[in-house]
Enzyme design. Structure first.
Site, mmCIF file in Angstrom:
data_model
loop_
_atom_site.group_PDB
_atom_site.id
_atom_site.type_symbol
_atom_site.label_atom_id
_atom_site.label_comp_id
_atom_site.label_asym_id
_atom_site.label_seq_id
_atom_site.Cartn_x
_atom_site.Cartn_y
_atom_site.Cartn_z
ATOM 1 N N LYS A 13 5.866 4.375 35.136
ATOM 2 C CA LYS A 13 5.548 5.786 35.375
ATOM 3 C C LYS A 13 6.122 6.674 34.275
ATOM 4 C CE LYS A 13 7.566 5.981 39.426
ATOM 5 N NZ LYS A 13 8.083 4.627 39.599
ATOM 6 N N ARG A 88 8.604 10.600 47.019
ATOM 7 C CA ARG A 88 8.889 9.191 47.273
ATOM 8 C C ARG A 88 8.881 8.884 48.761
ATOM 9 N NH1 ARG A 88 11.706 8.048 42.281
ATOM 10 N NH2 ARG A 88 12.386 5.936 42.001
ATOM 11 N N ARG A 123 14.349 -3.000 30.105
ATOM 12 C CA ARG A 123 14.266 -1.543 30.034
ATOM 13 C C ARG A 123 15.559 -0.931 29.502
ATOM 14 N NH1 ARG A 123 12.051 2.392 34.623
ATOM 15 N NH2 ARG A 123 13.818 1.777 35.923
ATOM 16 N N ARG A 156 20.139 1.064 32.499
ATOM 17 C CA ARG A 156 20.499 1.809 33.695
ATOM 18 C C ARG A 156 21.260 0.891 34.651
ATOM 19 N NH1 ARG A 156 15.106 4.829 35.650
ATOM 20 N NH2 ARG A 156 16.011 4.236 37.637
ATOM 21 N N ARG A 167 15.520 -1.642 45.411
ATOM 22 C CA ARG A 167 14.628 -0.503 45.125
ATOM 23 C C ARG A 167 13.172 -0.852 45.438
ATOM 24 N NH1 ARG A 167 15.865 0.576 39.228
ATOM 25 N NH2 ARG A 167 14.505 2.398 39.441
HETATM 26 P P1 AMP Z 1 13.755 6.761 39.009
HETATM 27 O O1 AMP Z 1 14.301 7.139 37.681
HETATM 28 O O2 AMP Z 1 12.530 7.530 39.382
HETATM 29 O O3 AMP Z 1 13.575 5.278 39.184
HETATM 30 O O4 AMP Z 1 14.860 7.183 40.090
HETATM 31 C C1 AMP Z 1 16.157 6.603 40.078
HETATM 32 C C2 AMP Z 1 16.847 6.866 41.409
HETATM 33 O O5 AMP Z 1 16.969 8.276 41.631
HETATM 34 C C3 AMP Z 1 16.125 6.333 42.634
HETATM 35 O O6 AMP Z 1 16.383 4.967 42.892
HETATM 36 C C4 AMP Z 1 16.695 7.243 43.714
HETATM 37 O O7 AMP Z 1 18.009 6.869 44.063
HETATM 38 C C5 AMP Z 1 16.774 8.590 42.998
HETATM 39 N N1 AMP Z 1 15.507 9.348 43.118
HETATM 40 C C6 AMP Z 1 14.673 9.736 42.118
HETATM 41 N N2 AMP Z 1 13.626 10.425 42.594
HETATM 42 C C7 AMP Z 1 13.783 10.451 43.937
HETATM 43 C C8 AMP Z 1 13.031 10.996 45.017
HETATM 44 N N3 AMP Z 1 11.878 11.653 44.801
HETATM 45 N N4 AMP Z 1 13.507 10.839 46.276
HETATM 46 C C9 AMP Z 1 14.673 10.197 46.514
HETATM 47 N N5 AMP Z 1 15.429 9.651 45.560
HETATM 48 C C10 AMP Z 1 14.997 9.780 44.279
#
Ligand code: AMP
Length: 210
Positions: A13, A88, A123, A156, A167
């Site tokens: 994404k 999400r 990544r 990360r 996740r």
């Molecule tokens: P991402 O970079 O989108 O993979 O997000 C990393 C982490 O941030 C996720 O595993 C969640 O812990 C938190 N996070 C990001 N976006 C959301 C969201 N819309 N709702 C809840 N947690 C989020």
């Protein structure tokens, strides 16, 4: 164009959002990047979010809804935006609808869990600007250095295999139901992950009628 990119963690994404925002000339809003910046800066939001993120769990909906409603009201979002990693949960999607935040399309990038597990180990992200790279698929020009800002590229914490598994479980349980939610509204466009980043971008643009 107001667009949501849906897909499992590691579906691409962030990478696709980077490409599409240039193509469509609109900003990308990544709640993950916003939260990582908040953690780095030690803000109250960051302090609240950190434990959830490190464990691969979702940050509470109220935190996310606050971030998004503020961000989409900013001037650069007037002509549209790409949401990467948000909503999400159904609760987040409903809250956005209630706040009058509407979308033109929701693109779901389809990819198997097996491919994701393989992919995540490569990544890397920029610790300064959040830009996303992959050692094989999207390598930086200079190893370990961000092309965009010269920042250091790191893995990360939540890309560790056991956290990725957690996740993915959260994705299937909490986020995947959003496909039916947006299909009901006639907005869902499913795009299969392609062998290369460029082919996936093409498939997304095609699905958007571009
Ligand atoms: P991402 O970079 O989108 O993979 O997000 C990393 C982490 O941030 C996720 O595993 C969640 O812990 C938190 N996070 C990001 N976006 C959301 C969201 N819309 N709702 C809840 N947690 C989020």
């Amino acid at each position: 164009m107001k667009l949501i990119l849906l897909g499992a963690p590691g579906a691409g994404k962030g990478t696709q959002a980077d490409i599409l925002c240039k193509e469509l000339d609109i900003p990308t809003i990544s709640t993950g990047n916003i939260l990582r910046a908040a953690i780095k800066n030690g803000t109250p939001t960051g302090m609240k979010a950190k434990a959830y993120m490190d464990a691969g769990k979702l940050v509470p909906d109220d935190v996310i809804i606050g971030i998004i409603t503020e961000r989409v009201a900013e001037e650069d979002c007037a002509n549209g935006y790409i949401l990467d990693g948000v909503p999400r949960t159904i609760a987040q999607a409903e809250a956005m609808e209630k706040a009058g935040i509407v979308f033109d399309a929701v693109v779901s990038i389809e990819i198997s869990d097996e491919t994701i597990m393989e992919r995540m180990s490569g990544r890397r992200v920029c610790e300064s600007c959040g830009a996303s790279y992959h050692l094989v698929a999207v390598p930086p020009k200079q190893e370990g250095i961000c092309d965009k800002c010269g920042g250091k590229l790191v893995q990360r914490k939540d890309d560790a295999p056991e956290t990725v598994k957690a996740r993915l479980e959260v994705y299937h349980k909490e986020t995947e139901p959003l496909k039916a939610f947006y299909a009901q509204r006639g907005l869902l466009k499913s795009v299969e992950n392609q062998p290369s980043v460029a082919e996936t971008s093409q498939a997304i643009l095609h699905a958007l009628g571009r």
